[in-house]
Design a protein around this motif. Structure first.
Motif, short mmCIF file in Angstrom:
data_model
loop_
_atom_site.label_atom_id
_atom_site.label_comp_id
_atom_site.label_asym_id
_atom_site.label_seq_id
_atom_site.Cartn_x
_atom_site.Cartn_y
_atom_site.Cartn_z
N GLY A 129 -0.40 -6.34 7.73
CA GLY A 129 -0.54 -5.25 6.76
C GLY A 129 -1.81 -5.36 5.96
O GLY A 129 -2.34 -4.34 5.48
N PRO B 96 3.95 -7.26 8.49
CA PRO B 96 3.63 -6.26 7.46
C PRO B 96 2.90 -6.84 6.25
O PRO B 96 2.09 -6.15 5.63
N LEU C 17 3.12 -7.31 3.02
CA LEU C 17 2.95 -6.23 2.06
C LEU C 17 2.32 -6.73 0.76
O LEU C 17 2.89 -7.57 0.06
N PRO D 179 0.91 -4.91 -2.46
CA PRO D 179 0.71 -3.62 -3.16
C PRO D 179 -0.64 -3.47 -3.83
O PRO D 179 -1.16 -2.35 -3.92
N TRP E 177 -3.32 -1.48 -1.96
CA TRP E 177 -3.05 -0.10 -1.57
C TRP E 177 -3.16 0.83 -2.78
O TRP E 177 -2.89 0.42 -3.91
N ARG F 46 2.45 2.50 -3.65
CA ARG F 46 3.52 1.92 -2.83
C ARG F 46 3.85 2.85 -1.68
O ARG F 46 4.13 2.41 -0.55
N MET G 21 1.36 2.49 1.12
CA MET G 21 1.59 1.21 1.81
C MET G 21 2.78 1.32 2.76
O MET G 21 2.68 0.94 3.94
N CYS G 22 3.89 1.82 2.26
CA CYS G 22 5.10 1.90 3.08
C CYS G 22 4.91 2.84 4.26
O CYS G 22 5.39 2.56 5.37
N VAL H 104 2.66 1.04 6.92
CA VAL H 104 3.38 -0.04 7.60
C VAL H 104 4.44 0.53 8.54
O VAL H 104 4.63 0.04 9.66
N ASP I 290 9.20 -9.41 0.51
CA ASP I 290 8.23 -8.30 0.47
C ASP I 290 8.91 -6.98 0.80
O ASP I 290 8.66 -5.95 0.15
N GLU I 291 9.73 -6.99 1.85
CA GLU I 291 10.38 -5.76 2.30
C GLU I 291 11.36 -5.25 1.26
O GLU I 291 11.49 -4.04 1.03
N ALA J 277 9.34 -3.59 -1.58
CA ALA J 277 8.64 -2.36 -1.20
C ALA J 277 9.59 -1.26 -0.75
O ALA J 277 9.42 -0.09 -1.12
#
Length: 299
Positions: free
Chosen positions: A135, A167, A169, A171, A174, A177, A180-181, A184, A200-201, A204
């Protein structure tokens, strides 16, 4: 008959790493999430396997030292682009009871332009068995360049490559959010092997459990959900396993834990080991890495 050895390309950004030492000073090295995985993969594979890195660096002496370091580690840098108008990024690690936080300086990083030359990208991808990115690789690119990268990855898949994606992640990299989501999720749709981290998941996407993360990525063929010191939940080819990582009596530095897990898992999975054994290999490598300082600790 000789065992098949993979040709792997890792894509992303390698940076100058300033890591704290016991005497209070900092040691300079080179690291970065996808490069960390490339470095560990090189150590996990036999010499016949090939690990290459695709990125962009400057033309100054620090970039020269970075490329020399990669080469000395056995990583092929023939496809790394050189730019006179850019340099390499830098990050500094701060540790509190083994847990790390980072400060970054990467605005002039050449790696942010790694997908600018579509022809160079296609040439780097040609003939690979596995392509690995994260990511962060997506985050440092402008949306147009990200689209070029995804298109090139699709072409590589059509030619027989598998794509592995963490991923990772972050933030802060980016604009939002939501952006970013969305990026990904789009990348996950064309991923063969997905290696997310539950914390992370959850932050997010709002996943309540690792099972929720696994279910959200139901269309991906192979998924291993990392969860720190807790068990790894993984699924592939109709099988689902839970693997408890080895106990670590004293964690020195968690930098690169997930990156090294990815390397251990991918090396074992590509070698034909079953899902549980591949997860265990990743967890074992990560447990050794967190007992050393910095992201690159020989397993």
């Amino acid at each position: 008959m000789p065992q098949w050895q993979p040709d792997i390309l890792c894509i992303g950004e390698c940076m100058v790493e300033m890591a704290p030492q016991p005497d209070g000073l900092y040691a300079m090295g080179f690291a970065g999430d996808t490069f960390n995985t490339a470095w560990h993969l090189r150590h996990q594979l036999s010499p016949e396997g090939r690990v290459s890195y695709f990125s962009a660096v400057g033309q100054e002496s620090l970039s020269d030292r970075m490329l020399a370091f990669m080469g000395e580690a056995g990583i092929d840098t023939a496809q790394v682009q050189r730019r006179a108008d850019r340099t390499v990024g830098l990050y500094l690690i701060e540790l509190t009871q083994g847990e790390r936080s980072f400060s970054y300086w990467r605005d002039r990083s050449a790696a942010r332009l790694l997908a600018e030359d579509a022809a160079a990208l296609a040439a780097a991808l040609a003939g690979r068995d596995l392509v690995y990115l994260s990511g962060i690789t997506l985050a440092i690119l402008e949306p147009e360049a990200r689209a070029v990268l995804l298109s090139a990855l699709a072409a590589a898949q059509a030619a027989g490559a598998r794509v592995a994606f963490d991923p990772n992640l972050r933030p802060r990299l980016w604009p939002s959010r939501e952006a970013m989501c969305a990026a990904v999720t789009e990348m996950a749709r064309q991923t063969d092997i997905l290696l997310p981290s539950f914390d992370d998941e959850a932050a997010a996407f709002g996943d309540a459990t690792p099972e929720a993360t696994l279910d959200r990525y139901a269309t991906v063929g192979c998924v291993a959900v990392k969860n720190g010191a807790a068990e790894v939940l993984a699924r592939a080819a109709g099988a689902q396993v839970r693997v408890q990582p080895p106990h670590v009596a004293k964690m020195v530095d968690s930098t690169g834990a997930g990156d090294s897990f990815n390397a251990g898992f991918l090396a074992a999975w590509l070698a034909g080991q079953d899902l549980g054994s591949a997860v265990a290999a990743g967890a074992q490598l990560a447990s050794r890495v967190v007992q050393g300082r910095g992201a690159l600790v020989a397993g």
